[in-house]
Design a protein around this motif. Structure first.
Motif, short mmCIF file in Angstrom:
data_model
loop_
_atom_site.label_atom_id
_atom_site.label_comp_id
_atom_site.label_asym_id
_atom_site.label_seq_id
_atom_site.Cartn_x
_atom_site.Cartn_y
_atom_site.Cartn_z
N ARG A 177 -18.90 8.54 51.99
CA ARG A 177 -19.06 7.24 52.66
C ARG A 177 -19.34 6.14 51.64
NH1 ARG A 177 -21.00 6.56 58.20
NH2 ARG A 177 -21.06 4.35 58.57
N THR A 178 -20.20 6.41 50.69
CA THR A 178 -20.52 5.43 49.65
C THR A 178 -19.28 5.06 48.85
OG1 THR A 178 -22.77 6.29 49.49
CG2 THR A 178 -21.97 4.99 47.63
N MET A 221 -14.82 1.31 47.62
CA MET A 221 -13.39 1.09 47.40
C MET A 221 -12.86 0.00 48.33
SD MET A 221 -10.61 1.77 45.77
CE MET A 221 -10.80 3.30 44.94
N GLU A 222 -13.27 0.03 49.60
CA GLU A 222 -12.83 -0.99 50.56
C GLU A 222 -13.31 -2.37 50.14
OE1 GLU A 222 -13.11 -3.70 53.96
OE2 GLU A 222 -14.81 -2.78 52.95
N ARG A 223 -14.55 -2.46 49.69
CA ARG A 223 -15.09 -3.75 49.23
C ARG A 223 -14.29 -4.27 48.03
NH1 ARG A 223 -19.86 -2.39 50.25
NH2 ARG A 223 -20.28 -1.28 48.32
N LEU A 224 -13.96 -3.39 47.10
CA LEU A 224 -13.18 -3.76 45.93
C LEU A 224 -11.78 -4.24 46.33
CD1 LEU A 224 -12.77 -3.71 42.77
CD2 LEU A 224 -11.90 -1.41 43.11
N LEU A 225 -11.16 -3.55 47.26
CA LEU A 225 -9.79 -3.88 47.65
C LEU A 225 -9.69 -5.08 48.59
CD1 LEU A 225 -8.36 -0.29 48.13
CD2 LEU A 225 -7.80 -1.89 46.31
N GLU A 226 -10.75 -5.39 49.32
CA GLU A 226 -10.63 -6.43 50.35
C GLU A 226 -11.61 -7.60 50.23
OE1 GLU A 226 -8.08 -6.35 52.16
OE2 GLU A 226 -7.57 -4.28 52.55
N HIS A 227 -12.72 -7.47 49.49
CA HIS A 227 -13.78 -8.49 49.59
C HIS A 227 -14.44 -8.89 48.28
CE1 HIS A 227 -13.71 -7.70 53.89
NE2 HIS A 227 -13.89 -6.42 53.65
N ILE A 228 -13.76 -8.94 47.17
CA ILE A 228 -14.48 -9.23 45.92
C ILE A 228 -14.58 -10.71 45.57
CG2 ILE A 228 -14.20 -6.99 44.81
CD1 ILE A 228 -11.84 -8.12 43.26
N VAL A 229 -13.68 -11.54 46.08
CA VAL A 229 -13.66 -12.96 45.72
C VAL A 229 -13.50 -13.80 46.99
CG1 VAL A 229 -12.41 -14.74 44.42
CG2 VAL A 229 -12.55 -12.44 43.51
N THR A 230 -14.27 -14.89 47.07
CA THR A 230 -14.12 -15.82 48.19
C THR A 230 -13.20 -16.95 47.74
OG1 THR A 230 -16.34 -15.31 48.95
CG2 THR A 230 -15.34 -17.33 49.79
N LYS A 257 -12.33 -14.03 52.28
CA LYS A 257 -12.50 -13.20 51.09
C LYS A 257 -11.22 -12.45 50.81
CE LYS A 257 -17.43 -12.55 51.32
NZ LYS A 257 -18.01 -12.64 50.03
N ILE A 258 -10.92 -12.29 49.54
CA ILE A 258 -9.77 -11.49 49.13
C ILE A 258 -10.26 -10.46 48.12
CG2 ILE A 258 -8.07 -13.30 49.56
CD1 ILE A 258 -7.94 -13.70 46.49
N GLY A 259 -9.44 -9.45 47.95
CA GLY A 259 -9.80 -8.41 47.01
C GLY A 259 -8.63 -8.06 46.12
N LEU A 260 -8.78 -6.96 45.45
CA LEU A 260 -7.77 -6.50 44.51
C LEU A 260 -6.42 -6.26 45.20
CD1 LEU A 260 -7.61 -5.87 41.53
CD2 LEU A 260 -8.30 -3.53 42.03
N ASP A 261 -6.44 -5.89 46.46
CA ASP A 261 -5.20 -5.64 47.20
C ASP A 261 -4.32 -6.89 47.23
OD1 ASP A 261 -3.32 -4.38 48.74
OD2 ASP A 261 -4.55 -4.22 50.53
#
Length: 140
Positions: A23-24, A29-38, A45-49
């Motif tokens: 789970r961790t 991974m989801e946070r990295l791909l979807e929510h790292i930069v506003t 928010k966008i992420g690496l994806d």
């Protein structure tokens, strides 16, 4: 030689195969791909994806491979073939949109396949491994 205490030899948190460690990892991974930069001036928010989608073909493929890691973790949790297939479908749709140079990043802002897949995995974990559940709060 130095004397290393037993408690200092602990593995890094999140590296286990237990459901809480999985789970961790998938939440990270989801946070990295979807929510790292506003995006400045918005709450979006966008992420690496999305960032990878700006690189034609190779970027979308790399983002899909990172998303597939979450599906692989789901498979290792013993999730049903149907659930893993739904996750693969989400990744596939995201990958296909991402193949369109530059324009493919726009649907990715709205579709967020990795967030959808995280929801599928969390539902499974909450049902079959209730001790991994966490209370989530929306921050303003």
């Amino acid at each position: 030689m130095m004397d290393v205490r037993q408690e200092d030899r602990r593995p890094f948190p999140g590296l286990g195969t237990d459901p809480q460690s999985v789970r961790t990892r998938i939440e990270t991974m989801e946070r990295l791909l979807e929510h790292i930069v506003t995006i400045p001036g918005t709450n979006q928010k966008i992420g690496l994806d999305v960032i990878l989608d700006l690189v034609p073909i190779a970027g979308s493929t790399a983002a899909a491979a990172l998303g597939a890691y979450m599906a692989w973790e789901a498979r290792n949790l013993g999730m049903s073939k149907w659930q893993v297939a739904r996750m693969a479908g989400n990744i596939g749709v995201d990958w296909l949109f991402g193949l369109i140079p530059w324009v493919g990043a726009i649907p990715d802002l709205l579709f967020k396949s990795n967030t959808r897949n995280l929801r599928i995995i969390k539902r499974h974990l909450d049902k079959h491994h209730a001790n991994t559940a966490t209370i989530e709060a929306k921050l303003r």
